[in-house]
Scaffold this motif. Structure first.
Motif, PDB file in Angstrom:
ATOM      1  N   ASP A 175      38.131  44.675  47.353  1.00 57.46           N
ATOM      2  CA  ASP A 175      38.264  44.777  48.808  1.00 57.46           C
ATOM      3  C   ASP A 175      39.712  44.450  49.173  1.00 57.46           C
ATOM      4  N   ASP A 176      40.357  45.355  49.899  1.00 59.05           N
ATOM      5  CA  ASP A 176      41.779  45.188  50.235  1.00 59.05           C
ATOM      6  C   ASP A 176      42.075  43.965  51.094  1.00 59.05           C
ATOM      7  N   ARG A 177      41.054  43.362  51.683  1.00 61.27           N
ATOM      8  CA  ARG A 177      41.280  42.166  52.494  1.00 61.27           C
ATOM      9  C   ARG A 177      41.653  40.949  51.644  1.00 61.27           C
ATOM     10  N   PHE A 178      41.338  41.015  50.351  1.00 64.27           N
ATOM     11  CA  PHE A 178      41.596  39.878  49.474  1.00 64.27           C
ATOM     12  C   PHE A 178      42.728  40.212  48.518  1.00 64.27           C
ATOM     13  N   GLU A 179      43.620  39.272  48.347  1.00 61.05           N
ATOM     14  CA  GLU A 179      44.749  39.469  47.436  1.00 61.05           C
ATOM     15  C   GLU A 179      44.772  38.327  46.423  1.00 61.05           C
ATOM     16  N   VAL A 180      43.758  38.303  45.569  1.00 64.31           N
ATOM     17  CA  VAL A 180      43.663  37.259  44.567  1.00 64.31           C
ATOM     18  C   VAL A 180      44.482  37.704  43.359  1.00 64.31           C
ATOM     19  N   ARG A 190      39.802  37.176  35.660  1.00 69.36           N
ATOM     20  CA  ARG A 190      40.392  37.909  36.788  1.00 69.36           C
ATOM     21  C   ARG A 190      39.292  38.537  37.629  1.00 69.36           C
ATOM     22  N   PHE A 191      39.643  38.821  38.847  1.00 69.84           N
ATOM     23  CA  PHE A 191      38.771  39.584  39.727  1.00 69.84           C
ATOM     24  C   PHE A 191      39.179  41.043  39.588  1.00 69.84           C
ATOM     25  N   ASP A 192      38.557  41.751  38.648  1.00 68.51           N
ATOM     26  CA  ASP A 192      38.840  43.172  38.469  1.00 68.51           C
ATOM     27  C   ASP A 192      37.624  43.874  37.876  1.00 68.51           C
ATOM     28  N   ASP A 193      37.732  45.196  37.714  1.00 68.21           N
ATOM     29  CA  ASP A 193      36.574  45.963  37.259  1.00 68.21           C
ATOM     30  C   ASP A 193      36.184  45.615  35.828  1.00 68.21           C
ATOM     31  N   THR A 194      37.127  45.272  34.967  1.00 67.18           N
ATOM     32  CA  THR A 194      36.810  44.927  33.582  1.00 67.18           C
ATOM     33  C   THR A 194      35.981  43.647  33.513  1.00 67.18           C
TER      34      THR A 194
END
Length: 175
Positions: A116-121, A129-133
């Motif tokens: 979500d583009d509202r979050f820049e973690v 990490r907060f990612d698709d993998t």
């Protein structure tokens, strides 16, 4: 929809179930709960020991002495403790949706942090990490856990939540 953390009474229910298996001491209970959670959750000492003492006060458990470990506080269920366990089993059966809401709710937040583009973690080297993998890894672990316990290959369920609820006779009216 859950408004807070895990369902109330979860730790007490787990303690009763574990004491029904065999007499145990507090740290042993904590380790067993950690193992049950795949190493992802362990309640604090400050939550388990007061439960054991409450069970003792209520007459649901009693402290036993063991000659081989005289310094440890072992507890075992009494007959009324087994009655309490039966009651809590019934109560726990009604909390499956609460459990699912906790799991799904936190997973949805994880994915929101991921895309979500509202979050820049930011990604930190050597850390989760907060990612698709990493999101896919969480799902993979859940599938592996499912297959471990149910001994069958995981099949995708092709149904919307509404269709799933209807097929299983679940009333999905939000409170």
């Amino acid at each position: 929809m859950r408004k807070s953390g895990p369902p109330k009474g979860l730790i007490a229910y787990l303690v009763l179930e574990l004491l029904a298996e065999k007499p145990r001491y507090g740290y042993e209970i904590l380790k067993e709960i950690r193992e049950l959670s795949g190493g992802h959750w362990e309640p604090s000492y400050g939550s388990v020991y007061p439960i054991l003492y409450k069970f003792e006060d209520e007459g649901w458990a009693e402290r036993i002495e063991r000659e081989d470990e005289p310094d440890r506080k072992y507890f075992e269920l009494t007959d009324t403790g087994y009655d309490e366990l039966d009651s809590r089993r019934e109560d726990s059966a009604m909390k499956a949706k609460e459990f699912a809401d906790v799991i799904l709710g936190f997973y949805h937040v994880y994915v929101a942090f991921s895309c979500d583009d509202r979050f820049e973690v930011p990604a930190v080297d050597g850390e989760w990490r907060f990612d698709d993998t990493f999101s896919a890894w969480i799902v993979e672990q859940m599938i592996r856990h499912h297959e471990h316990y149910y001994s069958d290959e995981f099949d995708r369920i092709d149904a919307t939540p509404e269709e799933f609820y209807e097929a299983h006779g679940i009333d999905n009216d939000e409170e």
